[in-house]
Design a protein around this motif. Structure first.
Motif, mmCIF file in Angstrom:
data_model
loop_
_atom_site.group_PDB
_atom_site.id
_atom_site.type_symbol
_atom_site.label_atom_id
_atom_site.label_comp_id
_atom_site.label_asym_id
_atom_site.label_seq_id
_atom_site.Cartn_x
_atom_site.Cartn_y
_atom_site.Cartn_z
ATOM 1 N N THR A 1 0.576 5.719 -1.000
ATOM 2 C CA THR A 1 -0.535 6.419 -0.369
ATOM 3 C C THR A 1 -0.002 7.686 0.264
ATOM 4 O OG1 THR A 1 -0.245 5.302 1.757
ATOM 5 C CG2 THR A 1 -1.731 4.272 0.166
ATOM 6 N N TYR A 2 -0.872 8.689 0.322
ATOM 7 C CA TYR A 2 -0.564 9.918 1.045
ATOM 8 C C TYR A 2 -1.859 10.531 1.540
ATOM 9 C CZ TYR A 2 -0.086 14.907 1.729
ATOM 10 O OH TYR A 2 -0.189 16.171 2.236
ATOM 11 N N SER B 1 -3.265 5.345 4.934
ATOM 12 C CA SER B 1 -2.289 5.795 5.917
ATOM 13 C C SER B 1 -1.618 7.046 5.406
ATOM 14 C CB SER B 1 -1.243 4.701 6.167
ATOM 15 O OG SER B 1 -0.542 4.432 4.987
ATOM 16 N N THR B 2 -0.933 7.750 6.295
ATOM 17 C CA THR B 2 -0.287 9.010 5.964
ATOM 18 C C THR B 2 1.180 8.761 5.664
ATOM 19 O OG1 THR B 2 -1.785 10.178 7.414
ATOM 20 C CG2 THR B 2 0.253 11.307 6.825
ATOM 21 N N THR B 3 1.642 9.189 4.484
ATOM 22 C CA THR B 3 3.048 9.049 4.147
ATOM 23 C C THR B 3 3.519 10.295 3.425
ATOM 24 O OG1 THR B 3 2.420 7.894 2.129
ATOM 25 C CG2 THR B 3 2.950 6.530 4.022
ATOM 26 N N LYS C 1 0.565 1.031 3.845
ATOM 27 C CA LYS C 1 1.592 2.056 3.751
ATOM 28 C C LYS C 1 2.111 2.062 2.330
ATOM 29 C CE LYS C 1 3.006 1.105 8.520
ATOM 30 N NZ LYS C 1 4.110 0.626 9.402
ATOM 31 N N SER C 2 2.799 3.121 1.984
ATOM 32 C CA SER C 2 3.337 3.203 0.628
ATOM 33 C C SER C 2 4.256 2.034 0.357
ATOM 34 C CB SER C 2 4.106 4.519 0.443
ATOM 35 O OG SER C 2 3.221 5.598 0.410
ATOM 36 N N ASN D 1 -3.710 -1.999 7.538
ATOM 37 C CA ASN D 1 -2.325 -1.559 7.661
ATOM 38 C C ASN D 1 -1.714 -1.338 6.284
ATOM 39 O OD1 ASN D 1 0.141 -0.927 8.807
ATOM 40 N ND2 ASN D 1 0.796 -3.063 8.910
ATOM 41 N N ASN E 1 3.663 -1.191 0.516
ATOM 42 C CA ASN E 1 3.519 -2.473 1.200
ATOM 43 C C ASN E 1 2.341 -3.298 0.697
ATOM 44 O OD1 ASN E 1 1.279 -1.244 2.434
ATOM 45 N ND2 ASN E 1 1.724 -2.151 4.435
ATOM 46 N N ASN F 1 -3.259 -7.154 3.919
ATOM 47 C CA ASN F 1 -2.800 -6.007 4.710
ATOM 48 C C ASN F 1 -3.820 -5.581 5.744
ATOM 49 O OD1 ASN F 1 -1.527 -5.805 1.895
ATOM 50 N ND2 ASN F 1 -0.254 -4.441 3.101
#
Length: 920
Positions: A316-317, A38-40, A282-283, A280, A285, A277
């Motif tokens: 994550t990024y 995911s994008t963070t 995310k940073s 789904n 989680n 997860n």
């Protein structure tokens, strides 16, 4: 910080050319699941390698097995112990398939030994380690592509002995961090070639080195007195490459490494996932776990902790995942080891789960399985069956094979199964009970599917590329993010990029039966065709969409100067999808701007037969994590260099970088991207530019040596009028003749459309196949560019247009303006803006109502001259706006256009004399 991580001394020293494995720990059962990247926040890069090392406890007696010289200090170098591990040699020949039980490791000397994949990176001279099941390529001690350029990393990883097209490498980059440093390979060699039937080993010996991506962002920690060694170990009949990171202390004082980390960059369509997860992710989680994974339909990868240990996914990024490996205490003149396994498995999460269970020695659970059929009892292949735990959390997913059969290896419990298949309604089955030792059978019957066959033609009957947005009358069911199923903007059932040429002149799509509104479009020069269709399962529906080319753009080609695809780690768009989106969106000039990588779309454009519709421009995005992002284009691609010759920016300040770009590519346009984003990615914010005064807070970092300013980044006039537009006006007012551009910065073509906004460049040809690159670059530098988010606007004074100087010594001129837009795009306001005032001087505001429309051609919204009375040298810009949005063609975006300036020489000295100057 994670607990339970491995921290052990090295095993007893092996004889030269071999290495004993670390002690085995009892294997334990785990539930294995599925997730997605995911994008963070960009702060991920800080987390990735952001911890310095420090020295701690009192000296301890050095272990005898640390791989360092243990004799008196007189035999040491500068008081440091010497490394005695054998570096290895070229190993065995690595040509040809192996039988079960065989294994080899050696230097690659023939091209046929390299692996296959979309963007495999192995080269002759690198090393290969493989058995009959899996193969890996390890970089030699050379400059490599990606963000860690020092060699010694895993480049490619592939399954063997599978169907052609399956199992090919999709692995992205792996970056290992020690504090703010990474490893620089000094040697790579084979210490066990596998010909004896034992494990093969490739060894990398290196030292801590600056991690380039962070060098301009973070203070660099002191170089630790360490030898960094990586042993890649592959056993016969194994699907897993064991990676042993060995930290060997050069000194006689113990030291501590608080946060060794592994950075993982997703590859060509791989998606990150984790147990519970699902997609789904995310940073922050994802809990401590035994493994993390990357999954695609044809191959999967799992990073597996050593038994008894865990991994700690930190953040994550955009396609990058940072995984903590746990703190290390490194004895004086001794060694600490971190071990992880890279498991290569079949595609889809259940393929990876099964491989991980097998690797851990966990018995295969009875689970649940069955056959997926249609209402006529025929098998449905390719259906994705998702399993969710009734107690909460995503479990797994499998895909039905050609016979419709699926199998999920689930432990005892209650589950909800959801079947998703192309062109069919989603089917959910609740309360599916799975018992230990008893296989559960759950057949699934899916609803009917309907077929839409179509063509797209222009008003002359010629087949053309187009975008189709297919919206259902009844809203589609919302699937959990953990499923990772593709969704489309605005609740569309499907978005298609139809190339419309050759064998693809006709298209076909499967959909659940029902009523749909289908919108066919091709950018901003064509009318749209909207049809309401009722699709039935009984027989295919056939239709033709007709798009009239209604806007006359003779003498211009439109381009997007900021586009990403798979070579950017934050984009999963394969290049075939991206190129199809170019032609479907009516984009004639596509500038490739992948992060730190030089890409050329033209070979693929030619292969797809689309050269008559679009032309690729070679470029890159310089993605500094300190002072902004910049696009040079067109540039030269050099395949003999790392990243095809991309420009290194680390350790350089902005003026130095700008000068280096000019030296390397003097013909290139140099564009400042999204100048008012966060300071690390927005140059004007970084230097603290004040548009009212022209003053910058950091003058030593300030350079005006750029050609273009990205005034609009996937946005329109309203969002930028008081920001980047004002900045651009300020530059013009101070004599900086900078070209305003507008670009999509598209990373995902299905959600961020290429070509919004776009740049119409005045050229001598309308044919992309006849584009002259130097003429294109010069036209952009000369401000011969209209930024358009829908309308097409031409302006002239005395026959001269954008970027040109007009003799206005009579102090009155007539500004001729023509506004065109297809009938589906609204235009309601025209603004004429002169320079010389902060934010511009709006001297005329014209309502574009019905009285202004050409009664013979409703596409022409305005075609008149506007008188201008002038007192001093200035510039003039025209802006057009429209109410509402461009939905569904470009969802949620406003119609607008902005010209580049015409310069007005009022004092008659033959030059534009700006009203203001930059401070000295």
């Amino acid at each position: 910080m994670a607990t339970g991580h491995e921290q052990t001394p090295a095993p007893p020293r092996a004889p030269p050319g071999a290495q004993s494995p670390p002690p085995r720990v009892a294997r334990r059962k785990s539930l294995l699941g599925y997730g997605v990247k995911s994008t963070t926040s960009k702060l991920l890069i800080v987390a990735l390698l952001g911890c310095a090392a420090c020295t701690t406890p009192p000296e301890k007696a050095p272990p005898k097995d640390a791989g360092v010289e243990q004799t008196a200090d007189a035999n040491n170098l500068d008081g440091q112990v010497l490394l005695t591990l054998p570096p290895g040699d070229d190993g065995a020949a690595v040509v040809g398939a192996l039988a079960p039980g065989e294994i080899r490791a050696g230097r690659i000397t023939e091209a046929k030994s390299l692996l296959s994949g979309i963007k495999v990176e192995g080269k002759l001279g690198d090393f290969k380690i493989y058995n009959d099941r899996v193969a890996f390529v390890i970089a030699a001690a050379r400059e490599t592509d990606g963000y860690s350029p020092y060699g010694g990393e895993i480049l490619d990883a592939q399954r063997l002995g599978v169907t052609v097209g399956e199992g090919r490498s999709l692995l992205g980059e792996t970056v290992f961090g020690a504090g703010t440093r990474t490893i620089k390979a000094k040697s790579v060699g084979v210490v066990a070639d596998g010909k004896d039937g034992q494990a093969a080993i490739i060894r990398v010996i290196g030292e801590p080195a600056i991690f380039p991506l962070l060098s301009s962002l973070l203070p660099q920690s002191a170089i630790m007195p360490l030898y960094l060694v990586v042993d890649y170990v592959l056993e016969p009949n194994s699907d897993a490459l064991e990676i042993r990171w060995r930290f060997i202390n050069k000194t006689r004082q113990a030291t501590r490494l608080p946060l060794p980390l592994l950075g993982i960059l997703a590859g060509d369509g791989l998606e990150f996932f984790a147990d519970g997860n699902g997609f789904n992710i995310k940073s922050g989680n994802v809990a401590e776990t035994e493994w993390v994974g990357m999954v695609a339909p044809t191959i999967s990868y799992g990073l597996l902790a050593r038994p008894g240990s865990t991994l700690s996914p930190l953040a994550t990024y955009n396609g990058v995942w940072a995984v903590a490996l746990g703190a290390l205490e490194i004895p004086a003149a001794g060694e600490a080891i971190k071990t992880i396994e890279l498991v290569v498995a079949p595609g889809r999460p259940e393929g990876l789960r099964e491989a991980l269970r097998r690797r851990r020695g966990v018995p295969e659970p009875a689970g649940v399985g069955g056959v997926v059929r249609d209402p006529q009892g025929q098998p449905v292949a390719g259906a994705r069956i998702h399993a969710q735990r009734a107690a909460g959390g995503y479990a797994t997913m499998a895909e039905s094979d050609a016979t419709g059969t699926y199998q999920l290896g689930l432990p005892a419990g209650e589950y909800t199964l959801t079947a998703v298949a192309e062109g069919r309604a989603v089917e959910t089955i609740e309360k599916v009970a799975v018992k230990d030792g008893t296989a559960t059978t759950q057949d699934i019957t899916l609803a009917e599917t309907a077929t839409l066959a179509f063509e797209v033609k222009d008003d002359k009957g010629t087949a053309i590329p187009a975008k189709l947005i297919i919206a259902p009358r009844a809203p589609l069911p919302s699937l959990p993010a953990s499923f990772g199923e593709r969704t489309y903007p605005g609740g569309a059932a499907k978005v298609l990029f139809h190339t419309g040429v050759g064998a693809n002149a006709k298209g076909q799509v499967q959909l659940p039966p029902g009523e749909y509104t289908v919108t066919a479009s091709r950018g901003f020069e064509y009318e749209i065709d909207v049809q309401t269709l009722t699709l039935e399962a009984a027989a295919p529906s056939t239709t033709t969409f007709t798009l009239k080319h209604s806007v006359d753009t003779t003498g211009y080609m439109c381009g997007d100067f900021h586009i990403h695809s798979l070579w950017s780690p934050d984009s999963s768009d394969l290049q075939e999808l991206k190129v199809a989106s170019f032609v479907a969106e009516g984009l004639e000039l596509a500038v490739a701007t992948d992060h730190e990588y030089i890409t050329d779309y033209n070979p693929l454009i030619a292969k797809m037969g689309l050269g008559a519709w679009t032309h690729g421009i070679i470029g890159e995005e310089l993605t500094t994590f300190a002072y902004g992002h910049f696009n040079p284009f067109p540039v030269l691609l050099d395949p003999s260099k790392a990243n095809n010759g991309a420009m290194p920016w680390w350790t350089k300040d902005p003026p130095t970088l700008f000068a280096d770009v000019r030296k390397a590519w003097p013909q290139a346009v140099f564009q400042v991207n999204h100048p008012r984003s966060a300071p690390i990615s927005g140059y004007l914010n970084y230097v603290g530019y004040d548009p009212e005064t022209g003053v910058v807070k950091h003058p030593k970092e300030w350079s005006l040596d750029f050609d273009a300013l990205e005034v609009f980044n996937s946005s329109g006039w309203k969002q930028n009028a008081s920001g980047t537009v004002r900045d651009w006006f300020s530059l013009l007012d101070r004599g900086k003749r900078t070209t305003a551009t507008g670009n999509s910065d598209s990373h995902t073509a299905l959600s961020t459309e290429v070509g919004y906004p776009r740049n119409y460049v005045a050229l001598s040809t309308d044919d992309p196949s006849k584009l002259e690159i130097p003429a294109f670059a010069q036209a952009v530098k000369n401000q011969r560019v209209l930024v358009s988010g829908g309308p097409f606007v031409t302006v002239s004074i005395n026959g001269k247009s954008m970027g040109e100087l007009v003799d206005a010594s009579a102090k009155q001129v007539q500004l001729t303006i023509k506004v065109q837009a297809p009938t589906w795009i609204a235009t309601d306001t025209l603004r004429v803006i002169l320079g010389g005032k902060d934010g511009g001087d709006e001297v005329a505001t014209i309502t574009l109502d019905a009285s202004k429309v050409d009664p013979q051609n409703p596409v022409v919204r305005f075609d008149e001259s506007v008188p201008l009375t002038l007192t001093k040298d200035t510039w003039v810009v025209v802006v057009v706006q429209g109410k509402g949005s461009l939905s569904p063609v470009v969802r949620g975006k406003e119609p607008f256009a902005m010209t580049n300036p015409i310069y007005l020489d009022v004092d008659g000295d033959g030059a534009y004399d700006p009203p203001f100057r930059f401070p000295e």
